[in-house]
Design a protein around this motif. Sequence first.
Motif, PDB file in Angstrom:
ATOM      1  N   ASN A   1      21.697  56.748 111.674  1.00 59.69           N
ATOM      2  CA  ASN A   1      21.329  56.579 110.266  1.00 59.69           C
ATOM      3  C   ASN A   1      19.996  55.852 110.090  1.00 59.69           C
ATOM      4  OD1 ASN A   1      22.914  54.303 111.277  1.00 59.69           O
ATOM      5  ND2 ASN A   1      22.579  53.413 109.257  1.00 59.69           N
ATOM      6  N   CYS A   2      19.381  55.431 111.201  1.00 60.38           N
ATOM      7  CA  CYS A   2      18.089  54.745 111.145  1.00 60.38           C
ATOM      8  C   CYS A   2      16.978  55.711 111.527  1.00 60.38           C
ATOM      9  CB  CYS A   2      18.067  53.543 112.094  1.00 60.38           C
ATOM     10  SG  CYS A   2      19.249  52.252 111.666  1.00 60.38           S
ATOM     11  N   SER A   3      16.052  55.924 110.623  1.00 57.77           N
ATOM     12  CA  SER A   3      14.913  56.804 110.897  1.00 57.77           C
ATOM     13  C   SER A   3      13.760  55.973 111.442  1.00 57.77           C
ATOM     14  CB  SER A   3      14.471  57.519 109.617  1.00 57.77           C
ATOM     15  OG  SER A   3      15.523  58.311 109.100  1.00 57.77           O
ATOM     16  N   LEU A   4      13.229  56.388 112.591  1.00 55.65           N
ATOM     17  CA  LEU A   4      12.090  55.705 113.195  1.00 55.65           C
ATOM     18  C   LEU A   4      10.799  56.364 112.738  1.00 55.65           C
ATOM     19  CD1 LEU A   4      13.398  55.146 116.828  1.00 55.65           C
ATOM     20  CD2 LEU A   4      12.760  53.360 115.215  1.00 55.65           C
ATOM     21  N   VAL A   5       9.887  55.573 112.189  1.00 55.11           N
ATOM     22  CA  VAL A   5       8.589  56.068 111.728  1.00 55.11           C
ATOM     23  C   VAL A   5       7.508  55.282 112.461  1.00 55.11           C
ATOM     24  CG1 VAL A   5       7.051  56.353 109.751  1.00 55.11           C
ATOM     25  CG2 VAL A   5       9.525  56.661 109.464  1.00 55.11           C
TER      26      VAL A   5
ATOM     27  N   CYS B   1      17.735  47.678 113.241  1.00 54.16           N
ATOM     28  CA  CYS B   1      18.838  48.626 113.120  1.00 54.16           C
ATOM     29  C   CYS B   1      20.113  47.926 112.648  1.00 54.16           C
ATOM     30  CB  CYS B   1      19.063  49.313 114.467  1.00 54.16           C
ATOM     31  SG  CYS B   1      20.357  50.559 114.446  1.00 54.16           S
ATOM     32  N   GLU B   2      20.398  46.747 113.207  1.00 55.52           N
ATOM     33  CA  GLU B   2      21.599  46.003 112.811  1.00 55.52           C
ATOM     34  C   GLU B   2      21.481  45.488 111.381  1.00 55.52           C
ATOM     35  OE1 GLU B   2      21.893  43.087 115.861  1.00 55.52           O
ATOM     36  OE2 GLU B   2      22.988  44.416 117.226  1.00 55.52           O
ATOM     37  N   ALA B   3      20.262  45.173 110.927  1.00 53.44           N
ATOM     38  CA  ALA B   3      20.074  44.732 109.544  1.00 53.44           C
ATOM     39  C   ALA B   3      20.324  45.876 108.560  1.00 53.44           C
ATOM     40  CB  ALA B   3      18.658  44.178 109.361  1.00 53.44           C
ATOM     41  N   ILE B   4      19.997  47.095 108.962  1.00 47.89           N
ATOM     42  CA  ILE B   4      20.242  48.264 108.101  1.00 47.89           C
ATOM     43  C   ILE B   4      21.731  48.553 108.001  1.00 47.89           C
ATOM     44  CG2 ILE B   4      19.913  50.770 107.951  1.00 47.89           C
ATOM     45  CD1 ILE B   4      17.093  50.298 109.112  1.00 47.89           C
ATOM     46  N   GLY B   5      22.462  48.340 109.098  1.00 47.67           N
ATOM     47  CA  GLY B   5      23.909  48.517 109.074  1.00 47.67           C
ATOM     48  C   GLY B   5      24.309  49.977 109.007  1.00 47.67           C
ATOM     49  N   GLU B   6      25.314  50.271 108.196  1.00 48.84           N
ATOM     50  CA  GLU B   6      25.854  51.632 108.116  1.00 48.84           C
ATOM     51  C   GLU B   6      25.129  52.494 107.094  1.00 48.84           C
ATOM     52  OE1 GLU B   6      30.000  51.324 107.401  1.00 48.84           O
ATOM     53  OE2 GLU B   6      30.447  50.303 109.298  1.00 48.84           O
ATOM     54  N   ASP B   7      24.307  51.891 106.242  1.00 49.05           N
ATOM     55  CA  ASP B   7      23.560  52.676 105.257  1.00 49.05           C
ATOM     56  C   ASP B   7      22.369  53.359 105.924  1.00 49.05           C
ATOM     57  OD1 ASP B   7      25.268  51.767 103.279  1.00 49.05           O
ATOM     58  OD2 ASP B   7      24.039  49.987 102.899  1.00 49.05           O
ATOM     59  N   ASP B   8      21.857  54.402 105.264  1.00 46.34           N
ATOM     60  CA  ASP B   8      20.641  55.041 105.758  1.00 46.34           C
ATOM     61  C   ASP B   8      19.459  54.114 105.532  1.00 46.34           C
ATOM     62  OD1 ASP B   8      22.062  57.261 106.484  1.00 46.34           O
ATOM     63  OD2 ASP B   8      21.652  58.369 104.633  1.00 46.34           O
ATOM     64  N   GLY B   9      18.581  54.048 106.512  1.00 40.47           N
ATOM     65  CA  GLY B   9      17.425  53.179 106.382  1.00 40.47           C
ATOM     66  C   GLY B   9      16.290  53.626 107.273  1.00 40.47           C
ATOM     67  N   THR B  10      15.168  52.936 107.150  1.00 45.76           N
ATOM     68  CA  THR B  10      13.963  53.306 107.889  1.00 45.76           C
ATOM     69  C   THR B  10      13.431  52.106 108.654  1.00 45.76           C
ATOM     70  OG1 THR B  10      13.388  54.916 106.174  1.00 45.76           O
ATOM     71  CG2 THR B  10      11.638  54.267 107.694  1.00 45.76           C
ATOM     72  N   ILE B  11      13.024  52.365 109.894  1.00 40.76           N
ATOM     73  CA  ILE B  11      12.352  51.357 110.721  1.00 40.76           C
ATOM     74  C   ILE B  11      10.938  51.861 110.971  1.00 40.76           C
ATOM     75  CG2 ILE B  11      12.333  50.134 112.923  1.00 40.76           C
ATOM     76  CD1 ILE B  11      15.367  50.602 113.065  1.00 40.76           C
TER      77      ILE B  11
END
Length: 511
Positions: free
Chosen positions: A370-374, A403-413
């Motif tokens: 669920n974490c998108s790497l940009v 990644c752990e801060a984003i948790g289970e929601d979709d997010g971007t790094i």
Amino acid sequence: MIHVLIVDDSPAFLDVAAHEIGRIPGCAVAGRAESGREALARVAQLHPDLVLLDIALPDMSGIEVAQQIKKLQLATRVVLVSLSNSAIYRATGEAVGADGFIPKDEIDTQLPALVARLFPAASAAHAPAATPPVPEELGPIWEASPCAMLLADMQGVVVALNPACKRLCGYERSSLRGAPLESIVLDPGRARTLRDMLAAAQPKVPTPPVELAIRHADGSVLHAEAQASLLWREPESLVLFTLHNLTERKFLEAKLRQHEDQRRQWEQQMLETQKLERLGLLTGSVAHDFNNILTSIKAYADLSLLELPPDSDATRESLSAISSSARYAMNLTRQLLNATGRRKQQRLAIDLSQFVRDLDQLLQVACTKNCSLVYHLAERMPPIELDTAQLIQIVLNFAVNACEAIGEDDGTIIITTEVRDLAREQLGRLLFGGGLAPGRYIGLSVSDTGCGMDAATLERVFEPFFTTKAHGRGLGLASTQHIVREIGGAMYVESALGKGTIFQVWFPIAP
């Protein structure tokens, strides 16, 4: 007792005024202030009887201060002082309600008369009088004793004080006669205690000792222990108060508490050091064994790749991933061995942008789906000089935390590299940046859209063993900080609840 607040930005005049006030019977310095704002605060706190106020103050004029004091509607009298004997100052002072004006060079002659005019009843009560007879039972002890003694009548009015009490409190012996006991006590609550001691005093049996904060004639505060005993005397009984100076003892007790606090801090630091030493031994041993296991895994994967038939593309890809992951894991164990002193660092010239590109596969595995790497990676960057295992640890720590801060929601790094000229002022705002020279630095930033941190967490984020994770150990960012400091770099972190976090590292360019 007439309590006087002196307001002037000249320490020399403050001392002169305090000396002159101490010479006036029934007067004592309640405090000092060196600016208008401080004066207003002290007036609200102390409620002095008289304010001796300089017209020229650094932050506001004495005229304005006098006007604001009068608006408080206290019984406080205000006398203006100035180096200039100007009729304009006198007239302006009268217009705002000031009670008098004295040129500074005439304070020794004019202040006593002005105090007598403003406080006639108090001045009459404290006028010099004949020394009252000391009770016979005190005899020569009264004059010769090093113990401070004070006599008061049953109404709590001071009758006499011995030379030791004069030395302790700084008042002239005649200046306190006729003054209430409360006039020498700083805390009004303790003044009531003195009244209770008066009522409880018995012949030849001193009351239990009570600690008091006493106002010295120069405005300072000293601590004393007081006891009271009753003396029969015709036509009225007297109460003898003995005062023992505790100021030095209080100072030594405060020093002792400070040393105790330091001792506890040192003991805690020793425990933390021992904990780190034990952890280092355990880490070195485990890392060594893991490195041997990973070496075997990588070797078997590489051998299997050599024996694969040409048409086994899917298997080849899986074995290549195993070999690559094992290689990165071996780099991490080498970093652990390096941290425990069991491996020598191997610093190489590294293109940071290319290094991050090569880490993409490992980062994809380390981060959840669920974490998108940009990536925003600069081209043709100057090299940095760093051990590859250390650099892997820095990037992985930041990415895994994001990644752990984003948790289970979709997010971007977002991982960014850049080259920037940093001025001394910019470096001063960075962790470890204060001692670095201005110039060009290579930047690595990892930001996320996660939950962010509050101020309390942010303050401790690099502290060893501090973690907000259920199964965390609090060592990742602490080790990252250690690496950055060791190579002469600097760090920056910014975070807010609900707005994500950004970590930055600035590396020196390789020589």
